[in-house]
Design a protein around this motif. Structure first.
Motif, mmCIF file in Angstrom:
data_model
loop_
_atom_site.group_PDB
_atom_site.id
_atom_site.type_symbol
_atom_site.label_atom_id
_atom_site.label_comp_id
_atom_site.label_asym_id
_atom_site.label_seq_id
_atom_site.Cartn_x
_atom_site.Cartn_y
_atom_site.Cartn_z
ATOM 1 N N VAL A 287 0.824 -1.210 0.000
ATOM 2 C CA VAL A 287 0.000 0.000 0.000
ATOM 3 C C VAL A 287 0.861 1.264 0.000
ATOM 4 O O VAL A 287 0.515 2.262 -0.638
ATOM 5 C CB VAL A 287 -0.998 -0.009 1.185
ATOM 6 C CG1 VAL A 287 -0.285 0.127 2.517
ATOM 7 C CG2 VAL A 287 -2.039 1.086 1.024
ATOM 8 N N LEU A 370 7.840 1.750 15.408
ATOM 9 C CA LEU A 370 9.188 2.331 15.397
ATOM 10 C C LEU A 370 9.741 2.220 16.812
ATOM 11 O O LEU A 370 9.324 2.944 17.720
ATOM 12 C CB LEU A 370 9.135 3.795 14.938
ATOM 13 C CG LEU A 370 10.446 4.569 15.044
ATOM 14 C CD1 LEU A 370 11.573 3.900 14.253
ATOM 15 C CD2 LEU A 370 10.269 6.007 14.561
ATOM 16 N N TRP A 390 1.369 5.912 11.747
ATOM 17 C CA TRP A 390 0.688 4.610 11.793
ATOM 18 C C TRP A 390 -0.452 4.562 10.788
ATOM 19 O O TRP A 390 -1.268 5.472 10.752
ATOM 20 C CB TRP A 390 0.126 4.402 13.211
ATOM 21 C CG TRP A 390 -0.853 3.267 13.343
ATOM 22 C CD1 TRP A 390 -0.617 1.959 13.087
ATOM 23 C CD2 TRP A 390 -2.211 3.357 13.775
ATOM 24 N NE1 TRP A 390 -1.744 1.217 13.343
ATOM 25 C CE2 TRP A 390 -2.732 2.049 13.767
ATOM 26 C CE3 TRP A 390 -3.039 4.410 14.188
ATOM 27 C CZ2 TRP A 390 -4.049 1.772 14.145
ATOM 28 C CZ3 TRP A 390 -4.349 4.128 14.555
ATOM 29 C CH2 TRP A 390 -4.833 2.820 14.540
ATOM 30 N N TRP A 391 -0.456 3.525 9.987
ATOM 31 C CA TRP A 391 -1.586 3.306 9.079
ATOM 32 C C TRP A 391 -1.614 1.872 8.618
ATOM 33 O O TRP A 391 -0.810 1.068 9.056
ATOM 34 C CB TRP A 391 -1.609 4.305 7.938
ATOM 35 C CG TRP A 391 -0.374 4.510 7.118
ATOM 36 C CD1 TRP A 391 0.834 4.939 7.576
ATOM 37 C CD2 TRP A 391 -0.238 4.339 5.716
ATOM 38 N NE1 TRP A 391 1.696 5.047 6.525
ATOM 39 C CE2 TRP A 391 1.072 4.692 5.374
ATOM 40 C CE3 TRP A 391 -1.108 3.956 4.692
ATOM 41 C CZ2 TRP A 391 1.538 4.655 4.063
ATOM 42 C CZ3 TRP A 391 -0.647 3.924 3.390
ATOM 43 C CH2 TRP A 391 0.663 4.274 3.085
ATOM 44 N N THR A 478 -9.365 -1.939 14.041
ATOM 45 C CA THR A 478 -8.089 -1.860 13.301
ATOM 46 C C THR A 478 -7.276 -3.147 13.385
ATOM 47 O O THR A 478 -6.380 -3.353 12.574
ATOM 48 C CB THR A 478 -7.188 -0.732 13.856
ATOM 49 O OG1 THR A 478 -6.836 -1.047 15.218
ATOM 50 C CG2 THR A 478 -7.868 0.625 13.801
ATOM 51 N N ARG A 495 -0.430 -6.160 16.852
ATOM 52 C CA ARG A 495 -1.697 -6.747 16.431
ATOM 53 C C ARG A 495 -2.293 -7.589 17.552
ATOM 54 O O ARG A 495 -1.579 -8.226 18.321
ATOM 55 C CB ARG A 495 -1.482 -7.637 15.210
ATOM 56 C CG ARG A 495 -0.922 -6.949 14.001
ATOM 57 C CD ARG A 495 -1.881 -6.076 13.265
ATOM 58 N NE ARG A 495 -3.087 -6.740 12.834
ATOM 59 C CZ ARG A 495 -3.941 -6.216 11.939
ATOM 60 N NH1 ARG A 495 -3.718 -5.030 11.394
ATOM 61 N NH2 ARG A 495 -5.030 -6.859 11.597
ATOM 62 N N ARG A 506 3.074 -7.289 5.915
ATOM 63 C CA ARG A 506 2.026 -7.886 6.735
ATOM 64 C C ARG A 506 1.718 -9.300 6.234
ATOM 65 O O ARG A 506 1.435 -9.485 5.054
ATOM 66 C CB ARG A 506 0.805 -6.979 6.599
ATOM 67 C CG ARG A 506 -0.417 -7.471 7.250
ATOM 68 C CD ARG A 506 -1.355 -6.292 7.321
ATOM 69 N NE ARG A 506 -2.707 -6.709 7.391
ATOM 70 C CZ ARG A 506 -3.725 -5.870 7.322
ATOM 71 N NH1 ARG A 506 -3.518 -4.578 7.159
ATOM 72 N NH2 ARG A 506 -4.948 -6.296 7.412
HETATM 73 P P1 AMP Z 1 -0.083 -2.933 6.365
HETATM 74 O O1 AMP Z 1 -1.521 -3.112 6.103
HETATM 75 O O2 AMP Z 1 0.778 -3.924 5.668
HETATM 76 O O3 AMP Z 1 0.365 -1.523 6.109
HETATM 77 O O4 AMP Z 1 0.141 -3.226 7.900
HETATM 78 C C1 AMP Z 1 -0.593 -2.501 8.841
HETATM 79 C C2 AMP Z 1 -0.186 -2.893 10.218
HETATM 80 O O5 AMP Z 1 1.195 -2.572 10.420
HETATM 81 C C3 AMP Z 1 -0.915 -2.108 11.270
HETATM 82 O O6 AMP Z 1 -2.170 -2.665 11.573
HETATM 83 C C4 AMP Z 1 0.055 -2.176 12.426
HETATM 84 O O7 AMP Z 1 -0.042 -3.403 13.105
HETATM 85 C C5 AMP Z 1 1.394 -2.099 11.746
HETATM 86 N N1 AMP Z 1 1.894 -0.720 11.692
HETATM 87 C C6 AMP Z 1 1.957 0.081 10.627
HETATM 88 N N2 AMP Z 1 2.509 1.273 10.948
HETATM 89 C C7 AMP Z 1 2.799 1.226 12.277
HETATM 90 C C8 AMP Z 1 3.363 2.148 13.223
HETATM 91 N N3 AMP Z 1 3.789 3.345 12.849
HETATM 92 N N4 AMP Z 1 3.455 1.743 14.502
HETATM 93 C C9 AMP Z 1 3.045 0.521 14.897
HETATM 94 N N5 AMP Z 1 2.517 -0.383 14.058
HETATM 95 C C10 AMP Z 1 2.392 -0.048 12.754
#
Ligand code: AMP
Ligand code: COA
Length: 632
Positions: A287, A370, A390-391, A478, A495, A506
């Protein structure tokens, strides 16, 4: 930037329609919307209902029309092939228009799907934008996935055409894509009518007569296609992401909300203006690649970098600094794991001294938590703001960040700061009650989510509702756990489901378990996400053998590792499996994955009161120690 966070944030929640209608002014519409937010089918919400636009026009042609045709739109920098190529907005528009024409010749029209299985080459970006140009729906599949995974995505998206390449390059290794594609098509029930294959000089793909077409031939024969106006609510793309089951979720992105949100984020989250050079060091298969290599920088009239290389080894840990220097990068966005890789090879930052990166302004990190060590190392080394945000694939743009285009907050290591305007983030307990500051709970967003977030899953509203909005009615789940501190800073701790995060990628442990369970000697298994210094987490497999199996445990473990590599892909980084006598379970039969993960990571744990037989935990710990885990 002087905008005040509190004002912008509260307006975004109190008057979302006014807020996003104003943001939508930055986008070119063929026809304005009838309703900013259509909530008539809640919990499925649609933004800008009735509006018409073209995403590709907003990414390319409009900048040419505005006189920016000679500005660099995309710089392809490929240390693995020794190539750098710059496309101006005018050149990229021409390429995309021809590719769109070629797709039309192959029968692709508005609403048809196209799977793109490509390495990090400009033709991948061209194919994505070409789909957007003619209203086709692309589904990009990351190159590191195995044929089986590609086949599942082909069957769900049912593409008319697949665009691929002869090979990808992993540092110095040539990975032939075409045999993987052929295998996937063989496995899939839904067969594409045509494939367009980019022949790269490092490997020549063998072509199937009548089905496969050479990219160069179709491009040379194609007439350019114009932009097709689509509904704001029409799908732009599908991007599959790991859920808790083996079947990936087809996240749908619409055209209108996506363009508005991404364009807004460039100014307010990332503080970039037209002409700035923006680099997301990710892959178009994720993404981050969709949003921040391709669409957002182009919507904003920036120059985007497409980097075919790694943070280390291509050729050394100075690779990122070289790219930042050579292309005058203002903002770099990558995953913390990339910085851990650089830190491991060059802990004192010697390589940075060879480059002039004085123009570099911000480092944004996302994809996984991070960790404070990596934050401090990067921040001390670079001397610029290091922004954790975070996203997730579902949202398509940041949920929490220290917005650099709004008056920033002091940074707290370990926190992505505060919710981005538009997102009403709420931490809830199991009974859907708000938890006080400092207490960990389930992180949710109050509906509706802002534009750009997934309206639904591909042809599966039911699964969307079941996966995301039924656990806590009125809220989006989420899948992450976390908490707010007393100052309103959000902390995302990981998670709460069976999804793991490996090097910012992921992955579903459930999918790996499905593969392992098909081994003829395995009775049952569990895959855990265990801590890893470089990749954050890696999967670890535990297998119980069927009664009467009398084979060498290590042989079976090796076979299981190979099966996951062959059927899920190298990207799973599944390297360790071990045989255990039994798996610890609750009296009702639930496998105690969380407890085993703690044992593997050498963390303190309490023996769950519901455990069936506590002795099993000692046995498991002993087996884990043999493969290098469960250290005291
Ligand atoms: P993805 O859909 O591959 O972008 O993964 C999303 C997941 O990555 C989120 O639900 C979090 O578990 C983790 N994630 C993404 N960004 C962060 C962040 N800045 N801090 C902690 N976890 C994160
Ligand atoms: N095609 C085929 N194979 C691929 C691939 C692709 N596009 N991408 C990765 N792989 C393979 C790798 O070669 C590796 O194979 P191996 O087990 O034979 O060595 C395996 O999949 C795991 O890849 P990866 O997780 O990337 O590990 P790595 O050891 O090659 O590199 C990092 C580690 C940290 C350098 C790398 O993950 C990285 O740069 N990550 C940060 C950026 C990023 O991609 N973020 C994602 C979202 S923002």
């Amino acid at each position: 930037m002087s905008a005040n966070y509190a004002e912008v944030f509260s307006r975004s929640l109190e008057d979302p329609e006014g807020f996003w209608a104003e943001a939508a002014e930055a986008i070119h519409w063929d026809k304005k919307w009838d309703a900013v937010l259509d909530d008539s089918a809640a919990p499925i919400y649609r933004w800008f209902r009735g509006g018409r636009l073209n995403t590709c026009y907003n990414a390319l042609d409009r900048h040419v029309d505005a006189g920016r045709g000679e500005q660099a739109a995309l710089i392809y920098d490929s240390p693995v092939t020794g190539t750098t190529r710059t496309y101006t907005y005018a050149e990229l528009t021409d390429e995309v228009a021809r590719c769109a024409g070629a797709l039309q010749t192959l029968g692709v029209g508005k609403g048809d799907t196209v799977v793109i299985y490509m390495p990090m080459v400009p033709e991948g970006v061209v194919a994505m934008l070409a789909c957007a140009r003619i209203g086709a729906v692309h589904s990009v599949v990351f190159g590191g996935f195995a044929p089986q995974e590609l086949a599942v995505r082909i069957d769900d998206a049912k593409p008319k055409v697949i665009v691929s390449a002869s090979c990808g390059i992993e540092v110095a290794r040539v990975i032939e894509y075409k045999p993987l594609l052929d295998k996937a098509i063989e496995l899939a029930e839904s067969k594409p009518e045509s494939c367009v294959i980019l022949q790269r000089p490092m490997a020549t793909a063998s072509m199937i007569d009548g089905r496969d077409h050479d990219w160069a031939d179709v491009m040379s024969q194609a007439a350019p296609a114009g932009c097709v106006s689509v509904e704001a609510t029409d799908p732009l793309y599908i991007l599959y992401t790991s859920g808790t089951t083996g079947k990936p979720k087809g996240v749908v992105r619409d055209n209108g909300g996506h363009a508005v949100a991404l364009r807004w984020s460039m100014e307010y989250v990332y503080d970039v203006q037209p002409g700035d050079v923006y680099w997301a060091a990710s892959d178009v298969g994720w993404v981050v690649g969709h949003s921040y290599i391709v669409y957002a920088p182009l919507f904003a009239g920036c120059t985007t970098i497409l980097y075919e290389g790694k943070p280390v080894g291509t050729p050394d840990p100075g690779a990122f600094w070289r790219v930042i220097q050579d292309h005058k990068v203002k903002v770099l966005f990558t995953a913390p794991t990339a910085f851990r890789a650089i830190k491991k090879e060059d802990p004192s930052g010697e390589f940075l001294k060879k480059y002039d990166i004085s123009h570099f302004t911000y480092l944004f990190l996302a994809g996984e938590r991070l960790d404070p060590d990596t934050y401090h190392w990067a921040s001390d080394l670079l001397g610029v703001p290091v922004i954790d945000h975070w996203w997730q694939t579902e949202t398509g743009w940041p949920i929490a960040a220290n917005c650099m285009g709004i008056k920033p907050f002091p940074i707290k290591a370990g926190s992505p700061t505060k919710p981005v305007p538009g997102y009403d983030v709420q931490v809830l307990d199991a009974e859907a009650r708000s938890v006080p500051a400092g207490i960990e709970g389930i992180v949710t967003m109050k509906l509706p989510m802002p534009p750009g977030c997934l309206p639904t899953l591909w042809e599966d509203d039911e699964r969307f509702i079941e996966s995301y909005v039924s656990a806590y009615p009125g809220y989006y789940f989420t899948g992450d756990g976390g908490y707010f501190d007393e100052d309103g800073y959000l902390y995302i701790m990981g998670r709460v489901d069976d999804v793991i995060n490996v090097a910012g990628h992921r992955l579903s442990t459930g999918r790996m378990e499905e593969v392992i369970a098909t081994h003829p000697d395995v009775a049952e298994c569990a895959v855990l996400g265990v801590g890893d210094e470089l990749k954050g987490q890696v999967p670890l497999g535990l297998c119980v053998l069927k009664a009467g199996v009398d084979r060498d445990d290590t042989e079976i473990a090796k076979e299981v590792v190979q099966m996951v590599r062959d059927q899920v892909g190298a990207v799973a980084s599944f390297k360790v499996a071990t045989v255990v006598l039994r798996l610890p379970k609750t009296r009702s039969g639930k496998i105690l994955r969380g407890t085993m993960r703690k044992i593997a990571d050498g963390e303190k744990f309490t023996v769950p009161s519901t455990i069936d037989d506590p002795v099993i935990l000692d046995e498991v710990a002993e087996r884990l120690r043999r493969v290098g885990y469960a250290k005291e």
